[in-house]
Design a protein around this motif. Structure first.
Motif, PDB file in Angstrom:
ATOM      1  N   LEU A 394       0.835  -1.206   0.000  1.00 11.49           N
ATOM      2  CA  LEU A 394       0.000   0.000   0.000  1.00 11.49           C
ATOM      3  C   LEU A 394       0.867   1.252   0.000  1.00 11.49           C
ATOM      4  O   LEU A 394       0.550   2.235  -0.683  1.00 11.49           O
ATOM      5  CB  LEU A 394      -0.913  -0.011   1.228  1.00 11.49           C
ATOM      6  N   ASN A 395       1.971   1.217   0.720  1.00  9.98           N
ATOM      7  CA  ASN A 395       2.885   2.357   0.723  1.00  9.98           C
ATOM      8  C   ASN A 395       3.440   2.633  -0.664  1.00  9.98           C
ATOM      9  O   ASN A 395       3.627   3.792  -1.057  1.00  9.98           O
ATOM     10  CB  ASN A 395       4.034   2.119   1.701  1.00  9.98           C
ATOM     11  N   SER A 396       3.715   1.566  -1.414  1.00 10.97           N
ATOM     12  CA  SER A 396       4.241   1.731  -2.779  1.00 10.97           C
ATOM     13  C   SER A 396       3.226   2.428  -3.680  1.00 10.97           C
ATOM     14  O   SER A 396       3.584   3.261  -4.518  1.00 10.97           O
ATOM     15  CB  SER A 396       4.598   0.358  -3.368  1.00 10.97           C
ATOM     16  N   ILE A 397       1.954   2.088  -3.483  1.00  5.64           N
ATOM     17  CA  ILE A 397       0.899   2.724  -4.278  1.00  5.64           C
ATOM     18  C   ILE A 397       0.716   4.184  -3.876  1.00  5.64           C
ATOM     19  O   ILE A 397       0.623   5.076  -4.720  1.00  5.64           O
ATOM     20  CB  ILE A 397      -0.427   1.946  -4.118  1.00  5.64           C
ATOM     21  N   LEU A 398       0.684   4.423  -2.573  1.00  4.05           N
ATOM     22  CA  LEU A 398       0.449   5.773  -2.088  1.00  4.05           C
ATOM     23  C   LEU A 398       1.617   6.708  -2.369  1.00  4.05           C
ATOM     24  O   LEU A 398       1.444   7.930  -2.436  1.00  4.05           O
ATOM     25  CB  LEU A 398       0.186   5.745  -0.575  1.00  4.05           C
ATOM     26  N   SER A 399       2.809   6.154  -2.541  1.00  3.23           N
ATOM     27  CA  SER A 399       4.004   6.987  -2.715  1.00  3.23           C
ATOM     28  C   SER A 399       3.976   7.816  -3.988  1.00  3.23           C
ATOM     29  O   SER A 399       4.747   8.785  -4.116  1.00  3.23           O
ATOM     30  CB  SER A 399       5.265   6.106  -2.702  1.00  3.23           C
ATOM     31  N   VAL A 400       3.110   7.466  -4.944  1.00  4.68           N
ATOM     32  CA  VAL A 400       3.030   8.240  -6.188  1.00  4.68           C
ATOM     33  C   VAL A 400       2.198   9.511  -5.993  1.00  4.68           C
ATOM     34  O   VAL A 400       2.210  10.397  -6.861  1.00  4.68           O
ATOM     35  CB  VAL A 400       2.408   7.392  -7.324  1.00  4.68           C
ATOM     36  N   LEU A 401       1.498   9.622  -4.876  1.00  5.89           N
ATOM     37  CA  LEU A 401       0.656  10.789  -4.634  1.00  5.89           C
ATOM     38  C   LEU A 401       1.510  11.990  -4.230  1.00  5.89           C
ATOM     39  O   LEU A 401       2.541  11.841  -3.559  1.00  5.89           O
ATOM     40  CB  LEU A 401      -0.360  10.496  -3.528  1.00  5.89           C
ATOM     41  N   PRO A 402       1.096  13.197  -4.640  1.00  2.00           N
ATOM     42  CA  PRO A 402       1.831  14.401  -4.239  1.00  2.00           C
ATOM     43  C   PRO A 402       1.853  14.556  -2.711  1.00  2.00           C
ATOM     44  O   PRO A 402       0.870  14.235  -2.036  1.00  2.00           O
ATOM     45  CB  PRO A 402       1.016  15.538  -4.881  1.00  2.00           C
TER      46      PRO A 402
END
Length: 432
Positions: A394-402
């Motif tokens: 989940l962190n990997s997915i969220l890391s693309v967010l500004p």
């Protein structure tokens, strides 16, 4: 409505915000930010002054303040969130924080004691007095409060002027957490004042006061609220900047654990033992009146919502909880606050922004539901992360967010969710 009353309301609002616990965070910002003092204090002012000002205005746009705002999402959510806010500005954080500051800045340094037993003795005496004053409110509390805040401000002003004349500014390396993003670090540090959350609860007090003094229409009420909020905001900003500057320039050799220790050391360096005793006594009284006010606010709210328990019953319950948490010590109280505030603030910020948006562009039920739902999910996961409970995928997915690295990953998703909800409601309105 007289200008004099607006000025008085501004001072009253400042007093409501300026619990003695707020003394301890600005000095720490100043000391830890080093050469990044300006961006750090700017971020701090944004969440501890500007955001509360917006919260006061948003409260004026709602009939019943916080409860009315939160119930736009759902009645159950509104009740739960309002309860969480009152508990956080009451027995689970703000009250024990204020009591701990009273111990650190007053009782401990005046009597020159330390350890668990002195803290226990102090907390029993402090909360015993708090309970007696909370269940038997008299004009004495109003009298003390009326003169206490000016006295505290005068002492602080003398402390700041003396520091300006005594201390010398020198370059200082910032602490590690301020080195990469001093502005955003200061922004998050502003969470701990809890001013924005408290503003959601205090707003209705100011609104009702303005109505009782002649605000007969929405325009007059908004004008009075904005002016009142500006007076309080200017006062808070001046105090926060002054205290943080003391932390920035005060010389020290040994490590300092928190802002309370900074102010104790500064008062001792500048005025000796007598000056620090006077400062400690005034801060202790300020903490006492702050706790009485918070007990009254929390007890009144819960008695109105859940009337089966009397106000005195709630007051006693909150006194016991506050006393138990106080005995954990100030550093422990400040450390366990992070998950709670990390959870509350994204929801509170979204709620404030949506309320202001609704005033200019019209209401939308789905806008509130979608945006608050997204903010709540992000806030809950952030709170879990404070306990080192994380999901790598989940962190990997969220890391693309500004702003993910800065703890603000929720901002864009919540904004998009609000836009989608608003658009859907507008289409349904057009098609009807």
């Amino acid at each position: 409505m007289r200008k004099r009353y607006i000025l008085f309301s501004g001072f009253t609002l400042f007093s409501l915000f300026f619990g003695a616990g707020n003394l301890i965070f600005p000095p720490s910002i100043g000391m830890e930010s080093g050469n990044f003092f300006i961006p750090a204090i700017a971020g701090f002012i944004l969440t501890s002054v500007f955001l509360p000002f917006l919260a006061i205005i948003s409260g004026a746009l709602s009939n019943d303040g916080l409860l009315s705002m939160a119930q736009r999402v759902n009645p159950v959510f509104g009740l739960i969130f309002a309860s969480v806010v009152y508990l956080s500005i009451g027995p689970f954080y703000a009250i024990p924080r204020a009591a701990s500051v009273a111990y650190e800045l007053g009782y401990s340094q005046v009597l020159n004691v330390e350890g668990q037993l002195p803290l226990l003795i102090f907390s029993v005496i402090f909360f015993g007095i708090t309970y007696l004053l909370s269940v038997n409110p008299t004009k004495i509390i109003d009298y003390v409060g009326q003169f206490l805040t000016p006295a505290l401000l005068i002492v602080l002003a003398i402390l700041v002027v003396k520091a300006f004349l005594t201390y010398t500014y020198a370059d200082a390396l910032p602490a590690e957490k301020f080195q990469s993003s001093p502005f955003l670090t200061g922004f998050f540090e502003g969470y701990f004042t809890m001013d924005a959350i408290a503003a959601l609860a205090f707003g209705i007090v100011i609104i009702n006061g303005l109505k009782s003094k002649g605000a007969t229409n929405k325009k007059e009420l908004m004008r009075g609220t904005i002016l009142t909020g500006l007076i309080a905001a200017i006062g808070l900003a001046a105090v926060y900047i002054s205290l943080s500057w003391i932390g920035r320039v005060m010389p020290h050799e040994d490590p300092i654990a928190n802002g309370a220790e900074i102010l104790v050391l500064a008062s001792q360096q500048l005025f000796g033992f007598g000056g620090s005793v006077l400062f400690g006594i005034i801060v202790t009284l300020a903490c006492l009146t702050t706790c009485v006010g918070l007990i009254n606010a929390c007890g009144t709210f819960f008695h109105e919502v859940f009337p089966k328990i009397s106000y005195k019953g709630y007051a006693l319950l909150f006194i016991v909880i506050g006393m138990l948490i106080t005995n954990l010590g100030l550093n422990q109280i400040l450390s366990v606050a992070a998950p709670l505030l990390t959870f509350i603030y994204p929801i509170a910020i979204v709620l404030i922004v949506l309320t202001l948006f609704q005033h200019f562009f019209g209401g939308s039920k789905k806008m509130y539901i979608y945006a608050i739902a997204v903010a709540t999910v992000f806030a809950f996961y952030s709170a879990l992360s404070s306990f080192n409970i994380q999901i790598d995928q989940l962190n990997s997915i969220l890391s693309v967010l500004p702003l993910y690295e800065n703890g603000l990953a929720w901002t864009l998703p919540a904004l998009l969710a609000a836009a989608i909800g608003y658009t859907m409601d507008r289409k349904e309105t057009v098609n009807q």
